[in-house]
Design a protein around this motif. Sequence first.
Motif, PDB file in Angstrom:
ATOM      1  N   HIS A 434       0.847  -1.193   0.000  1.00  9.57           N
ATOM      2  CA  HIS A 434       0.000   0.000   0.000  1.00  9.57           C
ATOM      3  C   HIS A 434       0.887   1.249   0.000  1.00  9.57           C
ATOM      4  O   HIS A 434       1.650   1.476   0.948  1.00  9.57           O
ATOM      5  CB  HIS A 434      -0.903   0.013   1.234  1.00  9.57           C
ATOM      6  N   PRO A 435       0.792   2.080  -1.042  1.00  4.31           N
ATOM      7  CA  PRO A 435       1.724   3.220  -1.145  1.00  4.31           C
ATOM      8  C   PRO A 435       1.472   4.327  -0.145  1.00  4.31           C
ATOM      9  O   PRO A 435       2.337   5.185   0.049  1.00  4.31           O
ATOM     10  CB  PRO A 435       1.485   3.719  -2.579  1.00  4.31           C
ATOM     11  N   MET A 436       0.316   4.328   0.512  1.00  4.64           N
ATOM     12  CA  MET A 436       0.012   5.406   1.454  1.00  4.64           C
ATOM     13  C   MET A 436       0.147   4.981   2.909  1.00  4.64           C
ATOM     14  O   MET A 436       0.211   5.817   3.791  1.00  4.64           O
ATOM     15  CB  MET A 436      -1.397   5.948   1.189  1.00  4.64           C
ATOM     16  N   GLU A 437       0.202   3.690   3.173  1.00  3.68           N
ATOM     17  CA  GLU A 437       0.354   3.222   4.547  1.00  3.68           C
ATOM     18  C   GLU A 437       1.790   2.805   4.853  1.00  3.68           C
ATOM     19  O   GLU A 437       2.202   2.777   6.006  1.00  3.68           O
ATOM     20  CB  GLU A 437      -0.588   2.041   4.811  1.00  3.68           C
ATOM     21  N   SER A 438       2.558   2.460   3.833  1.00  3.81           N
ATOM     22  CA  SER A 438       3.924   1.971   4.036  1.00  3.81           C
ATOM     23  C   SER A 438       4.885   3.136   4.247  1.00  3.81           C
ATOM     24  O   SER A 438       4.583   4.288   3.920  1.00  3.81           O
ATOM     25  CB  SER A 438       4.355   1.129   2.830  1.00  3.81           C
ATOM     26  N   TRP A 439       6.059   2.826   4.778  1.00  2.00           N
ATOM     27  CA  TRP A 439       7.077   3.855   5.026  1.00  2.00           C
ATOM     28  C   TRP A 439       8.469   3.227   5.137  1.00  2.00           C
ATOM     29  O   TRP A 439       8.605   2.014   5.239  1.00  2.00           O
ATOM     30  CB  TRP A 439       6.772   4.649   6.302  1.00  2.00           C
ATOM     31  N   SER A 440       9.477   4.088   5.087  1.00  2.14           N
ATOM     32  CA  SER A 440      10.853   3.640   5.251  1.00  2.14           C
ATOM     33  C   SER A 440      11.692   4.761   5.851  1.00  2.14           C
ATOM     34  O   SER A 440      11.482   5.940   5.529  1.00  2.14           O
ATOM     35  CB  SER A 440      11.452   3.213   3.905  1.00  2.14           C
ATOM     36  N   LYS A 441      12.614   4.387   6.717  1.00  2.00           N
ATOM     37  CA  LYS A 441      13.521   5.363   7.333  1.00  2.00           C
ATOM     38  C   LYS A 441      14.873   5.416   6.612  1.00  2.00           C
ATOM     39  O   LYS A 441      15.752   6.178   7.004  1.00  2.00           O
ATOM     40  CB  LYS A 441      13.756   5.001   8.804  1.00  2.00           C
ATOM     41  N   TYR A 442      15.041   4.594   5.590  1.00  2.00           N
ATOM     42  CA  TYR A 442      16.345   4.472   4.933  1.00  2.00           C
ATOM     43  C   TYR A 442      16.425   5.338   3.684  1.00  2.00           C
ATOM     44  O   TYR A 442      15.406   5.624   3.041  1.00  2.00           O
ATOM     45  CB  TYR A 442      16.603   3.013   4.543  1.00  2.00           C
ATOM     46  N   PRO A 443      17.636   5.756   3.291  1.00  2.00           N
ATOM     47  CA  PRO A 443      17.794   6.521   2.044  1.00  2.00           C
ATOM     48  C   PRO A 443      17.549   5.626   0.832  1.00  2.00           C
ATOM     49  O   PRO A 443      17.895   4.447   0.837  1.00  2.00           O
ATOM     50  CB  PRO A 443      19.258   6.990   2.102  1.00  2.00           C
ATOM     51  N   GLY A 444      16.937   6.191  -0.201  1.00  2.00           N
ATOM     52  CA  GLY A 444      16.628   5.416  -1.393  1.00  2.00           C
ATOM     53  C   GLY A 444      17.658   5.591  -2.486  1.00  2.00           C
ATOM     54  O   GLY A 444      18.705   6.224  -2.304  1.00  2.00           O
ATOM     55  N   VAL A 445      17.349   5.055  -3.661  1.00  2.00           N
ATOM     56  CA  VAL A 445      18.294   5.105  -4.781  1.00  2.00           C
ATOM     57  C   VAL A 445      18.100   6.356  -5.630  1.00  2.00           C
ATOM     58  O   VAL A 445      18.938   6.661  -6.473  1.00  2.00           O
ATOM     59  CB  VAL A 445      18.150   3.841  -5.665  1.00  2.00           C
ATOM     60  N   LEU A 446      16.986   7.078  -5.421  1.00  2.00           N
ATOM     61  CA  LEU A 446      16.697   8.257  -6.223  1.00  2.00           C
ATOM     62  C   LEU A 446      16.641   9.504  -5.344  1.00  2.00           C
ATOM     63  O   LEU A 446      16.622   9.425  -4.109  1.00  2.00           O
ATOM     64  CB  LEU A 446      15.361   8.086  -6.959  1.00  2.00           C
ATOM     65  N   ASP A 447      16.611  10.673  -5.999  1.00  2.00           N
ATOM     66  CA  ASP A 447      16.595  11.949  -5.292  1.00  2.00           C
ATOM     67  C   ASP A 447      15.348  12.065  -4.407  1.00  2.00           C
ATOM     68  O   ASP A 447      14.221  11.894  -4.870  1.00  2.00           O
ATOM     69  CB  ASP A 447      16.612  13.092  -6.316  1.00  2.00           C
ATOM     70  N   ALA A 448      15.562  12.364  -3.134  1.00  2.00           N
ATOM     71  CA  ALA A 448      14.470  12.360  -2.152  1.00  2.00           C
ATOM     72  C   ALA A 448      13.418  13.421  -2.461  1.00  2.00           C
ATOM     73  O   ALA A 448      12.223  13.205  -2.252  1.00  2.00           O
ATOM     74  CB  ALA A 448      15.037  12.568  -0.751  1.00  2.00           C
ATOM     75  N   LYS A 449      13.852  14.591  -2.978  1.00  2.00           N
ATOM     76  CA  LYS A 449      12.904  15.670  -3.271  1.00  2.00           C
ATOM     77  C   LYS A 449      11.953  15.253  -4.396  1.00  2.00           C
ATOM     78  O   LYS A 449      10.737  15.491  -4.324  1.00  2.00           O
ATOM     79  CB  LYS A 449      13.664  16.929  -3.657  1.00  2.00           C
ATOM     80  N   LYS A 450      12.497  14.607  -5.419  1.00  2.00           N
ATOM     81  CA  LYS A 450      11.665  14.158  -6.534  1.00  2.00           C
ATOM     82  C   LYS A 450      10.694  13.067  -6.087  1.00  2.00           C
ATOM     83  O   LYS A 450       9.521  13.065  -6.465  1.00  2.00           O
ATOM     84  CB  LYS A 450      12.549  13.638  -7.670  1.00  2.00           C
ATOM     85  N   VAL A 451      11.204  12.147  -5.273  1.00  2.00           N
ATOM     86  CA  VAL A 451      10.358  11.053  -4.798  1.00  2.00           C
ATOM     87  C   VAL A 451       9.208  11.590  -3.968  1.00  2.00           C
ATOM     88  O   VAL A 451       8.063  11.136  -4.100  1.00  2.00           O
ATOM     89  CB  VAL A 451      11.197  10.039  -3.985  1.00  2.00           C
ATOM     90  N   GLU A 452       9.481  12.582  -3.128  1.00  4.07           N
ATOM     91  CA  GLU A 452       8.429  13.146  -2.279  1.00  4.07           C
ATOM     92  C   GLU A 452       7.358  13.832  -3.126  1.00  4.07           C
ATOM     93  O   GLU A 452       6.168  13.764  -2.811  1.00  4.07           O
ATOM     94  CB  GLU A 452       9.042  14.135  -1.288  1.00  4.07           C
ATOM     95  N   TYR A 453       7.772  14.487  -4.205  1.00  4.21           N
ATOM     96  CA  TYR A 453       6.787  15.132  -5.078  1.00  4.21           C
ATOM     97  C   TYR A 453       5.841  14.094  -5.683  1.00  4.21           C
ATOM     98  O   TYR A 453       4.624  14.288  -5.715  1.00  4.21           O
ATOM     99  CB  TYR A 453       7.489  15.915  -6.187  1.00  4.21           C
ATOM    100  N   VAL A 454       6.396  12.994  -6.187  1.00 12.51           N
ATOM    101  CA  VAL A 454       5.566  11.946  -6.794  1.00 12.51           C
ATOM    102  C   VAL A 454       4.665  11.305  -5.738  1.00 12.51           C
ATOM    103  O   VAL A 454       3.502  10.993  -5.989  1.00 12.51           O
ATOM    104  CB  VAL A 454       6.448  10.890  -7.485  1.00 12.51           C
ATOM    105  N   ARG A 455       5.204  11.121  -4.535  1.00 11.64           N
ATOM    106  CA  ARG A 455       4.396  10.547  -3.455  1.00 11.64           C
ATOM    107  C   ARG A 455       3.194  11.449  -3.153  1.00 11.64           C
ATOM    108  O   ARG A 455       2.078  10.965  -2.968  1.00 11.64           O
ATOM    109  CB  ARG A 455       5.258  10.368  -2.201  1.00 11.64           C
ATOM    110  N   GLN A 456       3.426  12.754  -3.123  1.00 13.64           N
ATOM    111  CA  GLN A 456       2.329  13.680  -2.867  1.00 13.64           C
ATOM    112  C   GLN A 456       1.296  13.656  -3.995  1.00 13.64           C
ATOM    113  O   GLN A 456       0.095  13.808  -3.761  1.00 13.64           O
ATOM    114  CB  GLN A 456       2.868  15.102  -2.683  1.00 13.64           C
ATOM    115  N   MET A 457       1.768  13.430  -5.223  1.00 10.47           N
ATOM    116  CA  MET A 457       0.837  13.317  -6.340  1.00 10.47           C
ATOM    117  C   MET A 457      -0.052  12.087  -6.172  1.00 10.47           C
ATOM    118  O   MET A 457      -1.256  12.131  -6.459  1.00 10.47           O
ATOM    119  CB  MET A 457       1.606  13.236  -7.655  1.00 10.47           C
ATOM    120  N   ILE A 458       0.527  10.999  -5.691  1.00  8.30           N
ATOM    121  CA  ILE A 458      -0.261   9.785  -5.444  1.00  8.30           C
ATOM    122  C   ILE A 458      -1.294  10.050  -4.344  1.00  8.30           C
ATOM    123  O   ILE A 458      -2.461   9.652  -4.466  1.00  8.30           O
ATOM    124  CB  ILE A 458       0.661   8.617  -5.052  1.00  8.30           C
ATOM    125  N   PHE A 459      -0.889  10.744  -3.291  1.00  4.88           N
ATOM    126  CA  PHE A 459      -1.813  11.075  -2.207  1.00  4.88           C
ATOM    127  C   PHE A 459      -2.948  11.964  -2.709  1.00  4.88           C
ATOM    128  O   PHE A 459      -4.125  11.731  -2.403  1.00  4.88           O
ATOM    129  CB  PHE A 459      -1.061  11.793  -1.074  1.00  4.88           C
TER     130      PHE A 459
END
Length: 591
Positions: A434-459
């Motif tokens: 579930h993309p809205m209930e899951s989470w992670s505390k670790y750094p990812g493979v892509l730019d965090a700012k871009k990922v957060e923008y896409v996540r907000q679009m999904i929300f």
Amino acid sequence: MAENKGQVVGVNGNMVSVELEGAVSLNEVGYLKTGSKSLKSEVIRIKGRQAELQVFEMTRGVGIGDEVEFTRELLAVELGPGLLGQVFDGLQNPLPQLAARCGFFLERGVYLSALPREKTWAFTPVVQPGDQVEGGDALGTVPEGIFLHRIMVPFDIQENCRVVSIKPAGDYAVDEKVAVIEDSRGQKRELTMSFQWPVKRAVTCYQERLRPDEPMVTKLRLIDTFFPVALGGTYCIPGPFGAGKTVLQQVTSRNAEVDIVILAACGERAGEVVETLKEFPELIDPRTGKSLMERTIIICNTSSMPVAAREASVYTAVTLAEYYRQMGLNVLLLADSTSRWAQAMREMSGRLEEIPGEEAFPAYLESTIAAFYERAGKVRLRDGKIGSVTIGGTVSPAGGNFEEPVTQATLKVVGAFHGLSRERSDARKYPAIHPMESWSKYPGVLDAKKVEYVRQMIFRGNEVSQMMKVVGEEGTSLEDYIVYLKGDFVDDVYLQQNSFDPVDNAVSKTRQEHIFNNILTILTARLNLENKDSARTFFAQLRQKFLDYNGSQWQSEKFTNLEKEIIGSINEKYLGTTEDFNPVGPEGPLG
């Protein structure tokens, strides 16, 4: 066998009470004599002259007065070359050899050596007489599959010892003496290529424990981009039955960029375990082109096996993982499912008549689960090499209720949460994280700012979708409707992944970044869409092109042509970028 003995004075399922004749230790192994059988057991509580033992076999036929012999040894596993490619039960009995000896139905009281005694290994020494060594240091190496297996000084040696003698390069069996060392008191000890280590004691023969800050690439877009796992980190996969936990673990084990994979089937249904045993030898390892089993160890304890053995299987698996970590390798341990391990603890706690916690689980449930996950980690060894143990555990909460004690206890200690959704699995959306209930505390493979923008679009897309269920499509503005279509587009072409497609089932980090940036540009674009019908048609056509794009070989002619078509489709409708985010700069669209 040691001389220390006892007599059974009570039997309660897999727990027996024993009147002691001598001193015993917690977690000490004892053998319960019943008829012609000797059943392996472990001391789990001591009260005065009486001890409680959990028996790892069925206790049918055990009676008052039966004798128990204690070994003065803790529950341990055998470590050495020959572990890779093996299938063990929770007590490290090799199941194929056990089946060959006992037939279709395994017998009680039959215990075999974990390592093959008849096989010889090409030993090459790396120390000389006079060198100083301590626990965990290498004496030599032997080839094991694609790895150079380090023959190490046993981990229980905590001081510097002098190498008295070392065997020259040659072929030796695991039981043959390869070295003699001497401690500061002049006591000598002969070493072979194998030794034993207690499963409930963490291996700490390293120089430094490091922060898990390097992503473990799983080649699953949803995980690597949005909910990453670090090498040496921990994560859990809770979800209802049938949501795809086992499939997700198997895909991860095949594609994750790690050296060794250890699967611990802890209380799983026999059908699932059989499926795993049949499939893994046939799976081709993308790293070597050979069978995936060559760098895999499977620990099996099905739900039809004795409940007490489930606990042993979890600790056996993590000890084997720590052993290969000491060679500077990255190990992934997948435990399926920790809920059934917790149920075994609950059952044994009830027989011990302990004060129950929530839902009758033992009060120490949280600390026990935490102690298990804390054995993950990334370490620097004394020779400078970096090794890691990454632990991923599935949880099977009844009805998918994430508020139950095992899930909550696990969430307090893990670094990433991949919550599976019944709704998404029923909609055939894989993986069903579930993309809205899951989470992670670790750094990812892509730019965090871009990922957060896409996540907000999904929300935002999900919010519009919920609103549309109330007011309908006609009550939604065109701007909100495009936001809904964009969120749905990301879900269809990026979050979902076709595990049966030879290309889309595993996506490299480079390809993930390339596709993600293309999608990000689409999401940030202001598009010339006159009405909802044209918007719906545009995104439906774009979705199909992207799915074909995902299934084409990286940088192939088909891949390039489809990318040009997608760029052309966007450029036809492109009006500029949104004001809230501009990842592509002033030059504008994909082209």
